[in-house]
Write a protein that holds these residues in place. Sequence first.
Motif, mmCIF file in Angstrom:
data_model
loop_
_atom_site.group_PDB
_atom_site.id
_atom_site.type_symbol
_atom_site.label_atom_id
_atom_site.label_comp_id
_atom_site.label_asym_id
_atom_site.label_seq_id
_atom_site.Cartn_x
_atom_site.Cartn_y
_atom_site.Cartn_z
ATOM 1 N N LEU A 89 -90.455 -61.404 -30.254
ATOM 2 C CA LEU A 89 -89.282 -61.884 -29.509
ATOM 3 C C LEU A 89 -88.412 -60.725 -29.039
ATOM 4 C CD1 LEU A 89 -87.994 -64.769 -31.873
ATOM 5 C CD2 LEU A 89 -89.752 -64.893 -30.107
ATOM 6 N N SER B 289 -92.645 -64.917 -23.585
ATOM 7 C CA SER B 289 -92.501 -64.711 -22.147
ATOM 8 C C SER B 289 -91.303 -65.557 -21.700
ATOM 9 C CB SER B 289 -93.797 -65.123 -21.431
ATOM 10 O OG SER B 289 -93.673 -64.901 -20.038
ATOM 11 N N TYR C 264 -86.278 -58.607 -14.926
ATOM 12 C CA TYR C 264 -86.539 -59.180 -16.258
ATOM 13 C C TYR C 264 -87.780 -60.089 -16.234
ATOM 14 C CZ TYR C 264 -86.025 -62.733 -19.924
ATOM 15 O OH TYR C 264 -86.272 -63.623 -20.942
ATOM 16 N N CYS D 98 -83.841 -72.370 -24.447
ATOM 17 C CA CYS D 98 -83.837 -72.744 -25.866
ATOM 18 C C CYS D 98 -82.409 -72.661 -26.383
ATOM 19 C CB CYS D 98 -84.794 -71.841 -26.655
ATOM 20 S SG CYS D 98 -85.137 -72.503 -28.291
ATOM 21 N N SER E 25 -87.328 -51.245 -23.332
ATOM 22 C CA SER E 25 -87.411 -52.330 -24.320
ATOM 23 C C SER E 25 -88.549 -53.301 -24.021
ATOM 24 C CB SER E 25 -86.094 -53.112 -24.365
ATOM 25 O OG SER E 25 -85.096 -52.310 -24.933
ATOM 26 N N LYS F 9 -91.740 -59.893 -18.042
ATOM 27 C CA LYS F 9 -92.419 -60.943 -18.811
ATOM 28 C C LYS F 9 -93.814 -61.209 -18.231
ATOM 29 C CE LYS F 9 -89.191 -61.644 -21.838
ATOM 30 N NZ LYS F 9 -89.414 -61.298 -23.250
ATOM 31 N N ASP G 115 -86.718 -49.289 -33.068
ATOM 32 C CA ASP G 115 -86.620 -49.437 -31.615
ATOM 33 C C ASP G 115 -88.036 -49.626 -31.074
ATOM 34 O OD1 ASP G 115 -86.352 -49.198 -28.879
ATOM 35 O OD2 ASP G 115 -84.905 -47.547 -29.006
ATOM 36 N N LEU G 116 -88.247 -50.715 -30.360
ATOM 37 C CA LEU G 116 -89.598 -51.014 -29.840
ATOM 38 C C LEU G 116 -90.115 -49.909 -28.919
ATOM 39 C CD1 LEU G 116 -88.943 -54.786 -29.139
ATOM 40 C CD2 LEU G 116 -90.710 -53.910 -30.698
ATOM 41 N N HIS H 163 -80.872 -64.614 -31.071
ATOM 42 C CA HIS H 163 -80.647 -66.052 -31.155
ATOM 43 C C HIS H 163 -81.889 -66.778 -31.684
ATOM 44 C CE1 HIS H 163 -80.375 -69.930 -28.525
ATOM 45 N NE2 HIS H 163 -80.061 -70.202 -29.760
ATOM 46 N N LEU H 164 -83.024 -66.574 -31.027
ATOM 47 C CA LEU H 164 -84.242 -67.288 -31.440
ATOM 48 C C LEU H 164 -84.817 -66.694 -32.728
ATOM 49 C CD1 LEU H 164 -86.025 -68.080 -28.062
ATOM 50 C CD2 LEU H 164 -84.186 -69.266 -29.252
ATOM 51 N N ASP I 206 -85.549 -55.409 -35.873
ATOM 52 C CA ASP I 206 -84.693 -55.379 -34.689
ATOM 53 C C ASP I 206 -84.120 -53.981 -34.594
ATOM 54 O OD1 ASP I 206 -82.529 -56.036 -32.690
ATOM 55 O OD2 ASP I 206 -83.236 -58.059 -33.092
ATOM 56 N N GLY J 15 -86.657 -57.605 -27.317
ATOM 57 C CA GLY J 15 -86.576 -57.123 -25.941
ATOM 58 C C GLY J 15 -85.277 -57.572 -25.319
HETATM 59 N N1 LIG Z 1 -83.357 -68.086 -25.526
HETATM 60 C C1 LIG Z 1 -84.035 -68.546 -24.491
HETATM 61 O O1 LIG Z 1 -83.802 -69.658 -23.997
HETATM 62 C C2 LIG Z 1 -85.157 -67.719 -23.897
HETATM 63 C C3 LIG Z 1 -85.714 -68.134 -22.668
HETATM 64 C C4 LIG Z 1 -86.781 -67.401 -22.139
HETATM 65 C C5 LIG Z 1 -87.278 -66.299 -22.840
HETATM 66 N N2 LIG Z 1 -86.690 -65.915 -24.014
HETATM 67 C C6 LIG Z 1 -87.230 -64.710 -24.681
HETATM 68 O O2 LIG Z 1 -87.286 -64.945 -26.076
HETATM 69 C C7 LIG Z 1 -86.956 -63.765 -26.795
HETATM 70 C C8 LIG Z 1 -85.797 -64.056 -27.742
HETATM 71 O O3 LIG Z 1 -84.700 -64.531 -26.971
HETATM 72 P P1 LIG Z 1 -83.224 -64.621 -27.582
HETATM 73 O O4 LIG Z 1 -82.501 -65.661 -26.819
HETATM 74 O O5 LIG Z 1 -83.288 -64.678 -29.056
HETATM 75 O O6 LIG Z 1 -82.657 -63.203 -27.120
HETATM 76 P P2 LIG Z 1 -81.640 -62.241 -27.885
HETATM 77 O O7 LIG Z 1 -81.079 -61.286 -26.881
HETATM 78 O O8 LIG Z 1 -80.663 -63.054 -28.680
HETATM 79 O O9 LIG Z 1 -82.596 -61.452 -28.907
HETATM 80 C C9 LIG Z 1 -83.415 -60.380 -28.517
HETATM 81 C C10 LIG Z 1 -83.370 -59.343 -29.628
HETATM 82 O O10 LIG Z 1 -84.200 -58.246 -29.241
HETATM 83 C C11 LIG Z 1 -83.578 -57.068 -29.706
HETATM 84 N N3 LIG Z 1 -83.991 -55.906 -28.916
HETATM 85 C C12 LIG Z 1 -83.690 -55.620 -27.610
HETATM 86 N N4 LIG Z 1 -84.201 -54.433 -27.268
HETATM 87 C C13 LIG Z 1 -84.837 -53.943 -28.378
HETATM 88 C C14 LIG Z 1 -85.543 -52.762 -28.649
HETATM 89 N N5 LIG Z 1 -85.697 -51.786 -27.719
HETATM 90 N N6 LIG Z 1 -86.069 -52.591 -29.881
HETATM 91 C C15 LIG Z 1 -85.916 -53.552 -30.834
HETATM 92 N N7 LIG Z 1 -85.245 -54.698 -30.648
HETATM 93 C C16 LIG Z 1 -84.721 -54.896 -29.415
HETATM 94 C C17 LIG Z 1 -82.087 -57.325 -29.539
HETATM 95 O O11 LIG Z 1 -81.309 -56.464 -30.395
HETATM 96 C C18 LIG Z 1 -81.967 -58.793 -29.885
HETATM 97 O O12 LIG Z 1 -81.592 -58.992 -31.240
HETATM 98 C C19 LIG Z 1 -86.633 -62.711 -25.753
HETATM 99 O O13 LIG Z 1 -87.786 -61.910 -25.555
HETATM 100 C C20 LIG Z 1 -86.321 -63.508 -24.508
HETATM 101 O O14 LIG Z 1 -86.598 -62.785 -23.329
HETATM 102 C C21 LIG Z 1 -85.643 -66.595 -24.547
#
Ligand SMILES: NC(=O)c1ccc[n+]([C@@H]2O[C@H](COP(=O)([O-])OP(=O)(O)OC[C@H]3O[C@@H](n4cnc5c(N)ncnc54)[C@H](O)[C@@H]3O)[C@@H](O)[C@H]2O)c1
Length: 267
Positions: free
Chosen positions: A71, A110, A136, A166, A86, A140, A51-52, A14-15, A34, A73
């Motif tokens: 981002l 985080s 989770y 977000c 992850s 972080k 893969d991370l 998403h982000l 990704d 995880g």
């Molecule tokens: N969206 C929010 O409001 C929010 C709030 C707090 C923290 N975060 C953090 O921000 C980051 C992005 O959030 P988001 O909402 O886009 O999440 P999301 O789940 O949409 O995106 C995370 C991406 O990480 C990838 N991923 C997961 N495990 C992986 C691995 N082992 N190797 C490679 N890629 C891997 C997934 O395929 C996914 O595309 C995350 O780390 C999340 O914890 C987001």
Amino acid sequence: MTPKRILLTGAAGHLGGVLRRSFAGQFQLLRLSDVVSLGTAGESEEILTCDLADAAAVRALCEGVDAIIHLGGIAYETGWPALLQSNIVGTINLYEGARHAGVDRVIFASSNHATGMHPNDRTLSGESPPRPDSRYGLTKAFGEDVAALYAYKHGIRSLCLRIGSCLPKPDNRRALSTWLSHADFVRLVQVGLTADYIHEIVYGVSDNTRSWWDNSAAYRLGYEPQDNAEIYAAEVGNIELDTELARHYQGGNFVPNEFSGRKEWLG
Ligand SMILES: NC(=O)c1ccc[n+]([C@@H]2O[C@H](COP(=O)([O-])OP(=O)(O)OC[C@H]3O[C@@H](n4cnc5c(N)ncnc54)[C@H](O)[C@@H]3O)[C@@H](O)[C@H]2O)c1
């Protein structure tokens, strides 16, 4: 120095999508990574599936970039096996790759869930200690410490963003405090790419009237949020989280999940 070559992990998320759209054509190189498909590369984009948890692959991923926006995880609560790979091993691999490649800075996503067991009548800052509300959130908090190790010991500038919610817009009363607009998220990341810092923890939050967080450290670095969740207050109305625990603690719905705490300890 404004970085020219950027690595974005979690780019399919998403982000990641928000940054990919906003950063299109802005850098000499935007390397998108990704574990899932990222479509076709646009101009100045490079796509590397990785893969991370794979240390050798992450080491190659970090080669030749100036800055990393990490981002990637698991962004929700789940069991240890997946989170360990992850978020724990993945973040270690990322910073280790950055060290080998001589990367200048890492912006680490985080989460507010690193501090989610603080009650929401408290104002926290980036200096407030972690009090995770979930496995989770603990991953972080661990990532913030990895960032400190690699900043002070290995010279990698590290900005940790305790991101709130977000979303396109706040969808309940909690989010009136925790909301980070997409545009402010981009602004905060831009600050992370250019500001002068060693290791900082700030909140990823807009200029919300009801914010629980003192974000003066982010403001000092140059962050100027333009959005405020309050304009959605009437639309959100009385949409509340379901349980008293979720309403009482900053972590919201992560708190009652698997909760077995002592009532007399509840702050
Ligand atoms: N969206 C929010 O409001 C929010 C709030 C707090 C923290 N975060 C953090 O921000 C980051 C992005 O959030 P988001 O909402 O886009 O999440 P999301 O789940 O949409 O995106 C995370 C991406 O990480 C990838 N991923 C997961 N495990 C992986 C691995 N082992 N190797 C490679 N890629 C891997 C997934 O395929 C996914 O595309 C995350 O780390 C999340 O914890 C987001």
